[in-house]
Design a protein around this motif. Sequence first.
Motif, PDB file in Angstrom:
ATOM      1  N   LEU A  19       0.844  -1.202   0.000  1.00  0.00           N
ATOM      2  CA  LEU A  19       0.000   0.000   0.000  1.00  0.00           C
ATOM      3  C   LEU A  19       0.873   1.243   0.000  1.00  0.00           C
ATOM      4  CD1 LEU A  19      -2.722   1.476   0.193  1.00  0.00           C
ATOM      5  CD2 LEU A  19      -2.578   1.228   2.694  1.00  0.00           C
ATOM      6  N   ASP A  20       0.780   2.031  -1.086  1.00  0.00           N
ATOM      7  CA  ASP A  20       1.543   3.268  -1.232  1.00  0.00           C
ATOM      8  C   ASP A  20       0.605   4.450  -1.391  1.00  0.00           C
ATOM      9  OD1 ASP A  20       3.792   1.706  -1.233  1.00  0.00           O
ATOM     10  OD2 ASP A  20       4.329   2.077  -3.338  1.00  0.00           O
ATOM     11  N   LEU A  21       1.041   5.587  -0.874  1.00  0.00           N
ATOM     12  CA  LEU A  21       0.367   6.861  -1.116  1.00  0.00           C
ATOM     13  C   LEU A  21       1.273   7.730  -1.979  1.00  0.00           C
ATOM     14  CD1 LEU A  21      -1.053   7.679   2.437  1.00  0.00           C
ATOM     15  CD2 LEU A  21      -2.193   6.499   0.544  1.00  0.00           C
ATOM     16  N   LEU A  22       0.665   8.538  -2.860  1.00  0.00           N
ATOM     17  CA  LEU A  22       1.425   9.357  -3.799  1.00  0.00           C
ATOM     18  C   LEU A  22       0.875  10.776  -3.814  1.00  0.00           C
ATOM     19  CD1 LEU A  22       2.538   8.533  -7.408  1.00  0.00           C
ATOM     20  CD2 LEU A  22       1.000  10.453  -7.044  1.00  0.00           C
ATOM     21  N   LEU A  23       1.774  11.762  -3.827  1.00  0.00           N
ATOM     22  CA  LEU A  23       1.404  13.163  -4.009  1.00  0.00           C
ATOM     23  C   LEU A  23       2.430  13.780  -4.952  1.00  0.00           C
ATOM     24  CD1 LEU A  23      -0.295  15.680  -3.302  1.00  0.00           C
ATOM     25  CD2 LEU A  23       1.331  16.110  -1.434  1.00  0.00           C
ATOM     26  N   ARG A  24       1.942  14.396  -6.052  1.00  0.00           N
ATOM     27  CA  ARG A  24       2.866  15.000  -7.013  1.00  0.00           C
ATOM     28  C   ARG A  24       2.233  16.204  -7.696  1.00  0.00           C
ATOM     29  NH1 ARG A  24       3.273  10.525 -11.950  1.00  0.00           N
ATOM     30  NH2 ARG A  24       1.035  10.133 -12.205  1.00  0.00           N
ATOM     31  N   TRP A  25       3.110  17.038  -8.252  1.00  0.00           N
ATOM     32  CA  TRP A  25       2.698  18.257  -8.952  1.00  0.00           C
ATOM     33  C   TRP A  25       3.420  18.325 -10.283  1.00  0.00           C
ATOM     34  CZ3 TRP A  25       5.760  22.213 -10.787  1.00  0.00           C
ATOM     35  CH2 TRP A  25       5.098  23.371 -11.227  1.00  0.00           C
ATOM     36  N   THR A  26       2.724  18.858 -11.299  1.00  0.00           N
ATOM     37  CA  THR A  26       3.339  19.017 -12.611  1.00  0.00           C
ATOM     38  C   THR A  26       3.104  20.419 -13.134  1.00  0.00           C
ATOM     39  OG1 THR A  26       3.422  18.201 -14.895  1.00  0.00           O
ATOM     40  CG2 THR A  26       1.285  18.127 -13.793  1.00  0.00           C
ATOM     41  N   SER A  27       4.052  20.874 -13.957  1.00  0.00           N
ATOM     42  CA  SER A  27       3.923  22.198 -14.567  1.00  0.00           C
ATOM     43  C   SER A  27       2.882  22.210 -15.676  1.00  0.00           C
ATOM     44  CB  SER A  27       5.282  22.650 -15.112  1.00  0.00           C
ATOM     45  OG  SER A  27       5.770  21.715 -16.067  1.00  0.00           O
ATOM     46  N   SER A  28       2.448  21.040 -16.148  1.00  0.00           N
ATOM     47  CA  SER A  28       1.407  20.977 -17.164  1.00  0.00           C
ATOM     48  C   SER A  28       0.052  21.236 -16.513  1.00  0.00           C
ATOM     49  CB  SER A  28       1.418  19.606 -17.847  1.00  0.00           C
ATOM     50  OG  SER A  28       0.378  19.501 -18.797  1.00  0.00           O
ATOM     51  N   ARG A  29      -0.536  22.358 -16.845  1.00  0.00           N
ATOM     52  CA  ARG A  29      -1.827  22.787 -16.300  1.00  0.00           C
ATOM     53  C   ARG A  29      -1.793  22.940 -14.767  1.00  0.00           C
ATOM     54  NH1 ARG A  29      -5.305  22.867 -20.493  1.00  0.00           N
ATOM     55  NH2 ARG A  29      -4.963  21.422 -22.223  1.00  0.00           N
ATOM     56  N   LEU A  30      -0.591  23.014 -14.210  1.00  0.00           N
ATOM     57  CA  LEU A  30      -0.400  23.182 -12.762  1.00  0.00           C
ATOM     58  C   LEU A  30      -1.243  22.167 -11.999  1.00  0.00           C
ATOM     59  CD1 LEU A  30      -0.406  27.086 -12.540  1.00  0.00           C
ATOM     60  CD2 LEU A  30       1.476  25.530 -13.093  1.00  0.00           C
ATOM     61  N   TRP A  76      -2.159  18.992  -9.604  1.00  0.00           N
ATOM     62  CA  TRP A  76      -1.814  18.196  -8.422  1.00  0.00           C
ATOM     63  C   TRP A  76      -2.525  16.854  -8.514  1.00  0.00           C
ATOM     64  CZ3 TRP A  76       1.502  19.536  -4.468  1.00  0.00           C
ATOM     65  CH2 TRP A  76       1.920  20.869  -4.414  1.00  0.00           C
ATOM     66  N   GLU A  77      -1.800  15.779  -8.167  1.00  0.00           N
ATOM     67  CA  GLU A  77      -2.407  14.448  -8.155  1.00  0.00           C
ATOM     68  C   GLU A  77      -2.154  13.780  -6.804  1.00  0.00           C
ATOM     69  OE1 GLU A  77      -2.628  10.225 -10.691  1.00  0.00           O
ATOM     70  OE2 GLU A  77      -1.204  11.803 -11.287  1.00  0.00           O
ATOM     71  N   LEU A  78      -3.218  13.326  -6.171  1.00  0.00           N
ATOM     72  CA  LEU A  78      -3.143  12.597  -4.907  1.00  0.00           C
ATOM     73  C   LEU A  78      -3.717  11.211  -5.146  1.00  0.00           C
ATOM     74  CD1 LEU A  78      -2.686  12.437  -1.811  1.00  0.00           C
ATOM     75  CD2 LEU A  78      -5.015  13.355  -1.546  1.00  0.00           C
ATOM     76  N   GLY A  79      -2.898  10.172  -4.934  1.00  0.00           N
ATOM     77  CA  GLY A  79      -3.350   8.824  -5.264  1.00  0.00           C
ATOM     78  C   GLY A  79      -2.954   7.796  -4.240  1.00  0.00           C
ATOM     79  N   ALA A  80      -3.573   6.622  -4.371  1.00  0.00           N
ATOM     80  CA  ALA A  80      -3.264   5.476  -3.511  1.00  0.00           C
ATOM     81  C   ALA A  80      -3.193   4.233  -4.383  1.00  0.00           C
ATOM     82  CB  ALA A  80      -4.322   5.298  -2.425  1.00  0.00           C
ATOM     83  N   PHE A 101      -7.085  11.405  -7.312  1.00  0.00           N
ATOM     84  CA  PHE A 101      -7.846  12.643  -7.508  1.00  0.00           C
ATOM     85  C   PHE A 101      -6.881  13.683  -8.042  1.00  0.00           C
ATOM     86  CE2 PHE A 101      -8.692  16.862  -5.677  1.00  0.00           C
ATOM     87  CZ  PHE A 101      -9.930  17.141  -6.265  1.00  0.00           C
ATOM     88  N   GLU A 102      -7.316  14.458  -9.066  1.00  0.00           N
ATOM     89  CA  GLU A 102      -6.458  15.481  -9.644  1.00  0.00           C
ATOM     90  C   GLU A 102      -7.163  16.832  -9.644  1.00  0.00           C
ATOM     91  OE1 GLU A 102      -4.088  14.602 -13.122  1.00  0.00           O
ATOM     92  OE2 GLU A 102      -4.525  12.455 -12.935  1.00  0.00           O
ATOM     93  N   ALA A 103      -6.386  17.875  -9.350  1.00  0.00           N
ATOM     94  CA  ALA A 103      -6.893  19.245  -9.356  1.00  0.00           C
ATOM     95  C   ALA A 103      -5.984  20.096 -10.229  1.00  0.00           C
ATOM     96  CB  ALA A 103      -6.941  19.800  -7.939  1.00  0.00           C
ATOM     97  N   LEU A 104      -6.539  20.628 -11.321  1.00  0.00           N
ATOM     98  CA  LEU A 104      -5.801  21.500 -12.219  1.00  0.00           C
ATOM     99  C   LEU A 104      -5.950  22.932 -11.713  1.00  0.00           C
ATOM    100  CD1 LEU A 104      -6.413  18.851 -13.834  1.00  0.00           C
ATOM    101  CD2 LEU A 104      -6.430  20.262 -15.898  1.00  0.00           C
ATOM    102  N   THR A 105      -4.858  23.523 -11.231  1.00  0.00           N
ATOM    103  CA  THR A 105      -4.933  24.844 -10.616  1.00  0.00           C
ATOM    104  C   THR A 105      -4.564  25.967 -11.571  1.00  0.00           C
ATOM    105  OG1 THR A 105      -2.664  24.666  -9.757  1.00  0.00           O
ATOM    106  CG2 THR A 105      -4.438  23.851  -8.354  1.00  0.00           C
TER     107      THR A 105
END
Length: 428
Positions: free
Chosen positions: A218-229, A231-235, A256-260
Amino acid sequence: MLFATLLLPLAFAPPEAGGDLAAAQAIFDESCTLCHDSSDDLLNLEDVSALVGKRSSTGKPYVDPGNPNGSYIYMKMVGAEGIEGESMPMGDDPLPVDQLAVVQAWMASLPPAGDAAKDPAGPGDTGEGDTGEGDPGDVSEPRPPIDPPTPKRKPKEPFFGTHQINLLTTTTLGKKVIAYRIHHRLGRVGGVGDRTYLGLAGGATISMGIEYGVIDGLDLLLRWTSSRLDWELGAKYVPIRQEAGKPVSFGMYASFEALTDFPSNSANRLTGNFQVMLSRLWLERWSTQLTVNYSLLTNHSPTVLYDFGEGSGPEPVTDNRGTLNAGIASTIWLGKKKKHGIDLEYQLPIPVNAFYYRGGDVDPGGTKIGSWGLGWSARTGLHVFQVFVTNTRNIHTNLVAAGGDTANPFSPFGDFFFGFNITRKWKL
């Protein structure tokens, strides 16, 4: 003759004190200090003698004098029962038996902790005569028997890392392991003669993130990308794992992804994904994985136009379709130690109008052939490094799902992107 007489005692002299330690230290220097050096507050193997009698997090001593089988370092090296996490070296085959035997012999040669404090003559012994085998004055404890090294080879996970190129894999970090990962995509390479310098002069896309292993599988993931700013939070949850002795690995990933980015630049700014993964390592040389993924609201273009056929022409709309795609990932491991390999992945959006499958925003109405990547990866210690070419500038799950940003990479030649990924793991 006189010269031979002088050399004869040297020929039968006992080995120099510390010889076993020097040989053992050389093995640790070669195979272990890449990860466990003087910067490691918990385990510094650049001076293994300093660990004699020091307790590990399990309560067992790292080096139990005279008792290799009770020394936690040796237990980790042979994959003995009672260790936490995986055997060492992490993710690799055990060291050769002859090297393990050197480490074992050094630990066995150390005097047990109580021996140095004992009176050499023994309590109550005047030195006059033998006290006898059963004399109560003899309190020395026999050393435990030393078995020859028998390292256990545990089954390997199908893939080096938790990602292939863009696709996630069934590999997980393990309990209390944290990883930092960087994805980097250079600009489009362009045709022959274009002054893009293999994409270095073009706009790059990056993603930075951390992963944490809560428990094994079981892994948790949090990352950010410069493409459309974005954020992705996943499991990721992988209940069936080949490295745990199962014939295959099977897992699931949800995020879950949020384009900021500004609303004028990106539509469908809150979205998510769900995928299932089935993988297997064949003959310890060939890794394969099949993936089915569904991503919500994958058309992020803010200027979607649609003609409803009412005579008013195309009108601006929001495309609320998702994307269903099927993916494959594969690696062929090279070399004797199988520490590097050739990587391939491909994701094909199902081309049905009920789903969005037109790829990136370079040509939203153009023909796409899915997203693909081909590269080479290598593992050294707790690092994984990867270089590749791909037809998508995007990295995060929802942004990649709908397909690549380019079509045929050979017409004109260079219609693709170079990229690299780097991962570094730490055991907490």
